[in-house]
Design a protein around this motif. Structure first.
Motif, mmCIF file in Angstrom:
data_model
loop_
_atom_site.group_PDB
_atom_site.id
_atom_site.type_symbol
_atom_site.label_atom_id
_atom_site.label_comp_id
_atom_site.label_asym_id
_atom_site.label_seq_id
_atom_site.Cartn_x
_atom_site.Cartn_y
_atom_site.Cartn_z
ATOM 1 N N UNK A 1 -3.635 5.194 -1.365
ATOM 2 C CA UNK A 1 -4.506 6.078 -0.587
ATOM 3 C C UNK A 1 -3.882 7.477 -0.605
ATOM 4 N N UNK A 2 -4.678 8.461 -0.977
ATOM 5 C CA UNK A 2 -4.254 9.860 -0.908
ATOM 6 C C UNK A 2 -5.122 10.552 0.132
ATOM 7 N N UNK A 3 -4.481 11.218 1.091
ATOM 8 C CA UNK A 3 -5.210 11.871 2.181
ATOM 9 C C UNK A 3 -4.857 13.353 2.156
ATOM 10 N N UNK B 1 0.845 -1.196 0.000
ATOM 11 C CA UNK B 1 0.000 0.000 0.000
ATOM 12 C C UNK B 1 0.879 1.245 0.000
ATOM 13 N N UNK B 2 0.574 2.170 -0.882
ATOM 14 C CA UNK B 2 1.243 3.469 -0.915
ATOM 15 C C UNK B 2 0.274 4.518 -0.367
ATOM 16 N N UNK B 3 0.704 5.263 0.639
ATOM 17 C CA UNK B 3 -0.132 6.305 1.218
ATOM 18 C C UNK B 3 0.530 7.658 0.990
ATOM 19 N N UNK B 4 -0.215 8.574 0.382
ATOM 20 C CA UNK B 4 0.306 9.905 0.060
ATOM 21 C C UNK B 4 -0.425 10.955 0.891
ATOM 22 N N UNK B 5 0.182 11.396 1.987
ATOM 23 C CA UNK B 5 -0.461 12.423 2.801
ATOM 24 C C UNK B 5 -0.274 13.811 2.204
ATOM 25 N N UNK B 6 -1.279 14.659 2.423
ATOM 26 C CA UNK B 6 -1.092 16.083 2.209
ATOM 27 C C UNK B 6 -0.313 16.647 3.384
#
Length: 232
Positions: free
Chosen positions: A227-229, A182-187
């Motif tokens: 997931x982009x947050x 899983x790749x998670x890209x936070x703002x």
């Protein structure tokens, strides 16, 4: 029963910010957590805090993720302490001077060493055992800077584009092995790393931690790849 009871998670960059929040959330779901960072004093505080909460157990291991041998030792100590590694969270990161015009080569190299090489070292250290057990979950913390480049983020964005590329390629490599990615890209998140970067509304570290828990608690046949947050 808690969702991650009996699982073991390794979290890099766990001494503060997003990493600390991820460790707390995973332990709250019953996972044993191995805390990795360079600041052993902060790690020891985290270890005591989590062990006093009554969820999963914590174990601190001082680690510089830019050092391949130290990352390999981290995984060995995790297995020695808890028996296996089920989740590996590549969270450690550096956000330093990122414009090409600045000419700060030493800072670029540090970002490359931690943000790219550190991720690869983590994957390389944990993947053989995950493939052997036909299960495991690798979570890479990227950034929205890996989706969009500003005039101030050139080099940092390059490292986070690389994290997304590693995640995407690895997910394809590991199809039908039982190991998920899983790749998670936070703002922008309100952490010591970003506090001076902007005065606009930021996410809380716990928001990203909850995204990690969501991804790793899905059924075995579900792989949440991206997931982009972002803050509203």
């Amino acid at each position: 029963m808690k969702k991650l009871q009996g699982k073991t998670a390794v979290i890099t960059g766990a001494s503060s910010g997003i990493g600390a929040a991820i460790a707390r959330e995973l332990a709250g779901e019953g996972a044993n957590v191995v805390l990795a960072a360079r600041r052993i004093d902060k790690l020891n505080e985290m270890e005591q805090e989590i062990n006093g909460e009554g969820g999963g157990k914590a174990h601190a291991v001082q680690t510089d993720t830019a050092n391949r041998e130290e990352v390999e030792d981290l995984v060995k100590k995790a297995v020695e302490t808890f028996g296996s590694v089920d989740i590996f969270v590549n969270n450690a990161g550096q956000m330093l001077s990122a414009t090409v015009q600045s000419g700060k080569v030493d800072e670029w190299e540090r970002m490359i060493d931690v943000n790219i090489k550190g991720v690869l070292y983590g994957v390389n250290s944990v993947l053989p055992s995950m493939l052997e057990q036909s299960s495991g979950h690798i979570v890479n913390i990227a950034s929205v800077s890996g989706l969009e480049v500003t005039k101030m983020s050139t080099v940092y964005s390059a490292t986070k584009f690389a994290v997304r590329a590693i995640s995407t390629g690895l997910e394809k490599e590991l199809a039908r092995t039982g190991v998920r990615v899983t790749n998670i890209s936070p703002g922008m998140v309100d952490t010591p790393l970003s506090r001076s970067a902007s005065d606009r509304k930021k996410l809380e570290a716990q928001d990203i931690a909850k995204a990690v828990v969501y991804a790793v608690t899905q059924p075995d046949y579900v792989n949440v790849n991206e997931i982009t947050v972002r803050p509203v």
